[in-house]
Design a protein around this motif. Structure first.
Motif, PDB file in Angstrom:
ATOM      1  N   ASP A 110       0.807  -1.224   0.000  1.00  0.00           N
ATOM      2  CA  ASP A 110       0.000   0.000   0.000  1.00  0.00           C
ATOM      3  C   ASP A 110       0.837   1.270   0.000  1.00  0.00           C
ATOM      4  O   ASP A 110       0.557   2.204  -0.753  1.00  0.00           O
ATOM      5  CB  ASP A 110      -0.913   0.023   1.231  1.00  0.00           C
ATOM      6  CG  ASP A 110      -2.206  -0.708   0.951  1.00  0.00           C
ATOM      7  OD1 ASP A 110      -2.349  -1.181  -0.197  1.00  0.00           O
ATOM      8  OD2 ASP A 110      -3.037  -0.815   1.870  1.00  0.00           O
ATOM      9  N   ASN A 111       1.847   1.306   0.881  1.00  0.00           N
ATOM     10  CA  ASN A 111       2.620   2.543   1.033  1.00  0.00           C
ATOM     11  C   ASN A 111       3.313   2.902  -0.262  1.00  0.00           C
ATOM     12  O   ASN A 111       3.396   4.064  -0.639  1.00  0.00           O
ATOM     13  CB  ASN A 111       3.656   2.370   2.134  1.00  0.00           C
ATOM     14  CG  ASN A 111       2.993   2.035   3.445  1.00  0.00           C
ATOM     15  OD1 ASN A 111       2.110   2.752   3.881  1.00  0.00           O
ATOM     16  ND2 ASN A 111       3.392   0.925   4.038  1.00  0.00           N
ATOM     17  N   ALA A 117       0.822   8.729  -5.750  1.00  0.00           N
ATOM     18  CA  ALA A 117      -0.195   9.783  -5.764  1.00  0.00           C
ATOM     19  C   ALA A 117       0.404  11.080  -6.298  1.00  0.00           C
ATOM     20  O   ALA A 117       1.583  11.362  -6.056  1.00  0.00           O
ATOM     21  CB  ALA A 117      -0.731   9.991  -4.349  1.00  0.00           C
ATOM     22  N   PRO A 118      -0.399  11.842  -7.026  1.00  0.00           N
ATOM     23  CA  PRO A 118       0.126  13.046  -7.686  1.00  0.00           C
ATOM     24  C   PRO A 118       0.850  13.984  -6.726  1.00  0.00           C
ATOM     25  O   PRO A 118       1.903  14.536  -7.084  1.00  0.00           O
ATOM     26  CB  PRO A 118      -1.137  13.719  -8.251  1.00  0.00           C
ATOM     27  CG  PRO A 118      -2.173  12.673  -8.296  1.00  0.00           C
ATOM     28  CD  PRO A 118      -1.823  11.612  -7.317  1.00  0.00           C
ATOM     29  N   ALA A 119       0.307  14.136  -5.516  1.00  0.00           N
ATOM     30  CA  ALA A 119       0.927  15.078  -4.579  1.00  0.00           C
ATOM     31  C   ALA A 119       2.369  14.663  -4.286  1.00  0.00           C
ATOM     32  O   ALA A 119       3.290  15.493  -4.318  1.00  0.00           O
ATOM     33  CB  ALA A 119       0.119  15.128  -3.295  1.00  0.00           C
ATOM     34  N   VAL A 123       6.136  16.396  -5.381  1.00  0.00           N
ATOM     35  CA  VAL A 123       7.214  16.724  -4.441  1.00  0.00           C
ATOM     36  C   VAL A 123       8.499  16.009  -4.838  1.00  0.00           C
ATOM     37  O   VAL A 123       9.588  16.580  -4.803  1.00  0.00           O
ATOM     38  CB  VAL A 123       6.794  16.347  -3.005  1.00  0.00           C
ATOM     39  CG1 VAL A 123       7.955  16.527  -2.056  1.00  0.00           C
ATOM     40  CG2 VAL A 123       5.627  17.202  -2.573  1.00  0.00           C
ATOM     41  N   MET A 124       8.351  14.755  -5.249  1.00  0.00           N
ATOM     42  CA  MET A 124       9.542  13.990  -5.621  1.00  0.00           C
ATOM     43  C   MET A 124      10.250  14.648  -6.804  1.00  0.00           C
ATOM     44  O   MET A 124      11.468  14.855  -6.781  1.00  0.00           O
ATOM     45  CB  MET A 124       9.093  12.565  -5.998  1.00  0.00           C
ATOM     46  CG  MET A 124      10.230  11.589  -6.131  1.00  0.00           C
ATOM     47  SD  MET A 124      11.087  11.376  -4.568  1.00  0.00           S
ATOM     48  CE  MET A 124      12.713  11.006  -5.174  1.00  0.00           C
TER      49      MET A 124
END
Lengths: 343, 313
Positions: A110-111, A117-119, A123-124
């Motif tokens: 899951d993690n 996820a877009p957010a 950031v990445m």
């Protein structure tokens, strides 16, 4: 030690060769520390210098045991407190949190899925972009500085390099704090830019992307200057002369002689800047405001405010993975360079 | 090559020279060779001073020292402002020396640095000796794992330490910060010392053993004294690094008291606090003193010291 036994023989009677009185009693393969000087069939005079490799061939001589015993505590310490903790992080990135928010180990993906996820992706990519830009800017700033100091500073060389290293030993937070004061809206940098007409009263550096990058550059440019300086210092100035002899102008000589000759220092500097820039969260926090988060801020948030340790671990592993890929590429490149140099 | 045979030079025009009908061809040959047009090289073989690089360097130094200069300057400001300097005053210094929270943090940071220094130097020196001299599987494993912290970002080290203490069900405290700082510092000590150990001549130790010393006595009486300058220098360096370290301390410290760097962090985060200027100035002064000491140690012992300490080789 073999030397102990060999020295008397060296100045003593002539080498006795295979019929040496001591050789029949000697064990054939590993010469024991107090053993006889010359192995069977050794011709001519006794060697004075022990071959380097010999130590490794002796399986468990008293010597090796001593050195291993010395290396053991540090190795154990690092294994327990560093390697095992890294493994824990890796394991928890497959874990979950229970109802109370406590981390639990598990086998879920899951993690890792949530990282897509877009957010998080934004950031990445922002972190990668900022760290890469920081490396390039550091290179562009550090090259002229290192060049001027290494080749033209004469007796001032060491003093200037020391003057660059000293601020690096000021507390990182205090330096960043001072930098944020300098870049603030009525700080000296903006006042100067306004005075020469390059900025108006609306221009901001703080709380923008360039502000974060400026912070990262300020924080880590030393890591670029030191290897570049070392490389330029080692540069054979006869090469520059040769470039001039072949009718290269200053720019051509620089691009086709100096830069290739100091490439390794530049690459090492890029890596040394990129690694900490990627993991930094202070610069984005002090100079970036809420819209300029980097991956370090996310990790910090997951561990302290969000209390989502499994996701934080997954982010940490992602960061490590990116950096390891970079390191691996760098090491391969360095090995290739080395192979080329020795060929 | 630049010399031209004077005898071949054609005579003045109009005069019947010895060259006779060959003269025009000879004249072409006698043209000054191109090499003479080369620019005069500087004595040290480097081209003329690069003005661009000089400008960048000056600008760089201005920007490098501006933030630190601001911190030092405004630590003596009588006002709270960070943009207007009013009067000289030591108000923020006395505020610091009356702030019990900050003072206890300072004490804690000093304690942590001291313990981390001793612990990492003992373990790191032993590891460096072992790594250089021992061969075999253990050696290559140790050599690898002591390099890992150097390429790991500090935040990862911090997260990992936090996780370990949580996993061991330990309450975070001064002790956990100390352990993490030791872990983080061993690599530095080992890297600094490894090249020095490798440069030692093992035959000196062997000579000591020929003279009746045991292996341990040889290490204690011969090797360690020879390494002493590097050991002291790395110890001072570690003290300064650990004292200034923020990330690792932030992740591994308990609630109360917190190391000074962590206190500074929260002070900066939650508003402008001019006391920080005073603390920062004091820390800078301390670091510079320590680094100057570290750099002068190798020289004290009659070795070329200085910057090679910082580059690690």
């Amino acid at each position: 030690m073999p030397r102990t036994a060999s020295e008397p023989t060296a100045g003593g009677p002539s080498p006795t060769g295979p019929t040496s009185p001591t050789s029949p009693t000697s064990p054939p393969s590993p010469p024991s520390p107090a053993g006889p000087p010359a192995p069977k069939g050794s011709p001519g005079p006794i060697r004075f210098r022990r071959p380097r490799r010999r130590t490794s061939r002796r399986p468990a001589s008293a010597d090796t045991r001593v050195w291993n015993r010395l290396a053991l505590p540090g190795t154990l310490w690092m294994s327990v407190f560093f390697i095992s903790s890294l493994l824990l992080v890796a394991a928890l990135s497959f874990g979950t949190t229970d109802d109370l928010g406590n981390p639990r180990f598990g086998t879920t993906l899951d993690n890792i899925r949530r990282l897509a996820a877009p957010a998080y992706r934004t950031v990445m990519f922002r972190s990668l972009e900022y760290a890469a830009l920081t490396s390039v800017l550091c290179l562009l700033i550090a090259y002229p500085v290192a060049y001027a100091i290494a080749l033209h500073a004469g007796r001032l060389k060491n003093a200037l390099i020391a003057a660059i290293v000293v601020p690096f030993f000021a507390n990182y937070l205090v330096r960043m704090y001072g930098w944020s004061v300098v870049l603030s809206d009525d700080g000296p940098v903006l006042r100067f830019l306004r005075a020469i007409g390059l900025a108006d009263s609306h221009t901001k550096i703080l709380n923008t992307g360039p502000g974060v990058i400026a912070g990262l550059v300020y924080g880590f440019v030393v890591f670029m200057i030191i290897p570049l300086y070392a490389a330029l210092e080692r540069l054979d100035t006869a090469l520059i002369e040769a470039g001039r002899d072949l009718y290269g102008g200053p720019l051509r000589t620089f691009l086709f002689v100096t830069v290739p000759a100091t490439r390794q220092g530049a690459v090492a500097g890029m890596v040394l800047v990129f690694l900490p820039a990627m993991g930094d969260f202070v610069s984005a926090q002090f100079l970036g405001g809420p819209n300029q988060l980097m991956i370090g801020n996310l990790i910090q948030d997951k561990f302290f405010e969000g209390q989502d340790w499994p996701l934080g671990s997954a982010l940490t592993m992602l960061l490590m993975a990116v950096l390891l890929v970079g390191m691996f590429g760098y090491l391969r490149r360095a090995r290739k360079d080395e192979a080329e140099a020795t060929r | 090559m630049t010399a031209v045979d004077p005898q071949r030079r054609p005579g003045p025009p109009g005069l019947p020279g010895p060259d006779g009908p060959d003269a025009p061809r000879r004249r072409r040959l006698a043209r000054p060779p191109r090499l003479a047009r080369l620019p005069r090289l500087r004595r040290r073989g480097v081209e003329a001073r690069p003005r661009f690089a000089f400008v960048v360097t000056v600008l760089f130094f201005v920007l490098l020292y501006l933030p630190i200069g601001m911190v030092v300057l405004f630590s003596f400001n009588s006002q709270k402002s960070l943009t207007v300097f009013k009067h000289f005053s030591t108000r923020w210094y006395s505020a610091f020396f009356h702030d019990h929270v900050l003072l206890s943090s300072l004490g804690m940071s000093l304690k942590i640095s001291l313990v981390a220094m001793i612990g990492s130097v003992v373990l790191g020196v032993a590891l460096a000796l072992g790594l250089v001299r021992a061969r075999g599987r253990l050696g290559s494993y140790s050599g690898l794992i002591m390099l890992v912290p150097l390429i790991t970002p500090e935040i990862v080290t911090g997260v990992a330490s936090l996780m370990l203490y949580k996993g061991l069900d330990t309450t975070l405290s001064t002790g956990t910060v100390m352990i993490s700082e030791i872990t983080f510092s061993i690599s530095y000590v080992t890297v600094i010392l490894r090249s020095r150990v490798a440069a030692l001549n093992p035959e000196v130790e062997e000579a000591a053993m020929d003279l009746g010393a045991t292996r341990w006595q040889a290490v204690r009486l011969v090797t360690l004294p020879a390494l002493l300058p590097a050991i002291l220098a790395s110890a001072v360096l570690i003290f300064a690094l650990v004292f200034d370290d923020f990330v690792l301390a932030y992740f591994t410290t308990g609630v109360d008291p917190q190391p000074l760097a962590v206190r500074i962090y929260s002070a900066i985060r939650f508003g402008v606090e001019p006391t920080i200027n005073a603390v920062g100035t004091l820390m800078l002064a301390g670091s510079i003193t320590l680094i100057a000491a570290a750099l002068s140690i190798p020289r004290l012992f009659g070795r070329s010291g200085g910057l090679d300490l910082l580059s690690g080789d």
